[in-house]
Design a protein around this motif. Structure first.
Motif, PDB file in Angstrom:
ATOM      1  N   TRP A  24       0.830  -1.206   0.000  1.00 32.80           N
ATOM      2  CA  TRP A  24       0.000   0.000   0.000  1.00 32.80           C
ATOM      3  C   TRP A  24       0.871   1.265   0.000  1.00 32.80           C
ATOM      4  N   THR A 137      -5.923   4.455   2.900  1.00 38.90           N
ATOM      5  CA  THR A 137      -5.608   3.039   3.144  1.00 38.90           C
ATOM      6  C   THR A 137      -5.663   2.636   4.615  1.00 38.90           C
ATOM      7  N   CYS A 140      -9.579   0.824   4.696  1.00 41.02           N
ATOM      8  CA  CYS A 140      -9.606  -0.502   4.070  1.00 41.02           C
ATOM      9  C   CYS A 140      -8.739  -1.511   4.809  1.00 41.02           C
ATOM     10  N   ALA A 141      -7.929  -1.047   5.770  1.00 37.57           N
ATOM     11  CA  ALA A 141      -7.047  -1.951   6.513  1.00 37.57           C
ATOM     12  C   ALA A 141      -7.706  -2.493   7.773  1.00 37.57           C
ATOM     13  N   PRO A 177      -6.864  -7.824   4.616  1.00 37.01           N
ATOM     14  CA  PRO A 177      -6.791  -6.465   4.069  1.00 37.01           C
ATOM     15  C   PRO A 177      -5.980  -6.397   2.775  1.00 37.01           C
ATOM     16  N   PRO A 178      -6.292  -5.413   1.913  1.00 37.04           N
ATOM     17  CA  PRO A 178      -7.297  -4.356   2.067  1.00 37.04           C
ATOM     18  C   PRO A 178      -8.702  -4.885   1.829  1.00 37.04           C
TER      19      PRO A 178
END
Length: 227
Positions: A24, A137, A140-141, A177-178
């Motif tokens: 990421w 990010t 989404c983690a 994840p993500p």
């Protein structure tokens, strides 16, 4: 923060940085943020907290534009590298290693706080202290079931009229994840307590995330009930 899954523990993220598998991390600030700060719609400088700030690329971009920046991340290596980058670029930005869901509780690593001060220990560290929350990010983690708590966290960190500036990765792949999301989910989570200023597809995302990134700007009203 629940720690029953490996990815919800600091060690998981620290290992990714140690093994250089933090995919990421773009190695630079996200292009949509760069474009935003160069545009006529650029936010005015203020106090900003970057959640899940990693090596600090996005946070330092805002610091370059005169924002007072605090970055927060789970992984000690990421925090250490962000601090080094700030020093190398002569930017006034601070970075701490912390679980974002502990930011509303007292802590000795609060910049400027004193472990000998009883007043600091009697109230939350970061409630209502920021003009901006920066997201990229982190949403989404975290595990999907933590997203309502994330919205509440952002709300409580912001001052009245404060703003969440976010770059959401709305992919639809399984697992994580993500972890994936959708525009409908983002609207359903944030619209009850924030005013949506912008929520639109980013036009200059990196190739691996195009066309699934959306730039969002959500403003905290002057008066509204807490979640």
């Amino acid at each position: 923060m629940p720690t029953d899954n490996p990815e919800l523990k600091p060690e998981f993220w620290e290992t990714r940085y140690q093994e250089d598998t933090a995919r990421w991390d773009l190695g630079h600030a996200a292009p949509p943020f760069t474009s935003l700060l160069k545009s006529k719609a650029a936010p005015s400088p203020g106090r900003l907290i970057a959640l899940g700030s990693g090596r600090g690329h996005d946070a330092l971009l805002f610091a370059e534009q005169g924002f007072e920046v605090l970055g927060v991340d789970f992984a000690p290596s990421a925090v250490a590298e962000a601090r080094k980058l700030a020093i190398a670029r002569q930017l006034d930005a601070q970075f701490i290693q912390r679980d974002i869901f502990d930011l509303l509780s007292p802590s000795s690593d609060h910049p400027g706080s004193s472990s000998n001060s009883s007043n600091d220990a009697s109230k939350p560290s970061f409630v209502g202290q920021f003009d901006y929350v920066l997201e990229h990010t982190c949403f989404c983690a975290i595990a999907p079931h933590q997203r309502p708590a994330y919205v509440d966290l952002v709300y409580r960190l912001l001052r009245p009229r404060g703003e969440l500036i976010a770059l959401f990765w709305a992919h639809s792949r399984d697992g994580g994840p993500p972890y994936g999301t959708s525009l409908d989910e983002i609207r359903d989570l944030f619209s009850p307590v924030f005013r949506t200023k912008v929520l639109e597809r980013a036009t200059n995302s990196v190739e691996s995330r195009h066309p699934d990134e959306y730039l969002g700007r959500f403003q905290k009203p002057v008066e509204t009930a807490l979640l």
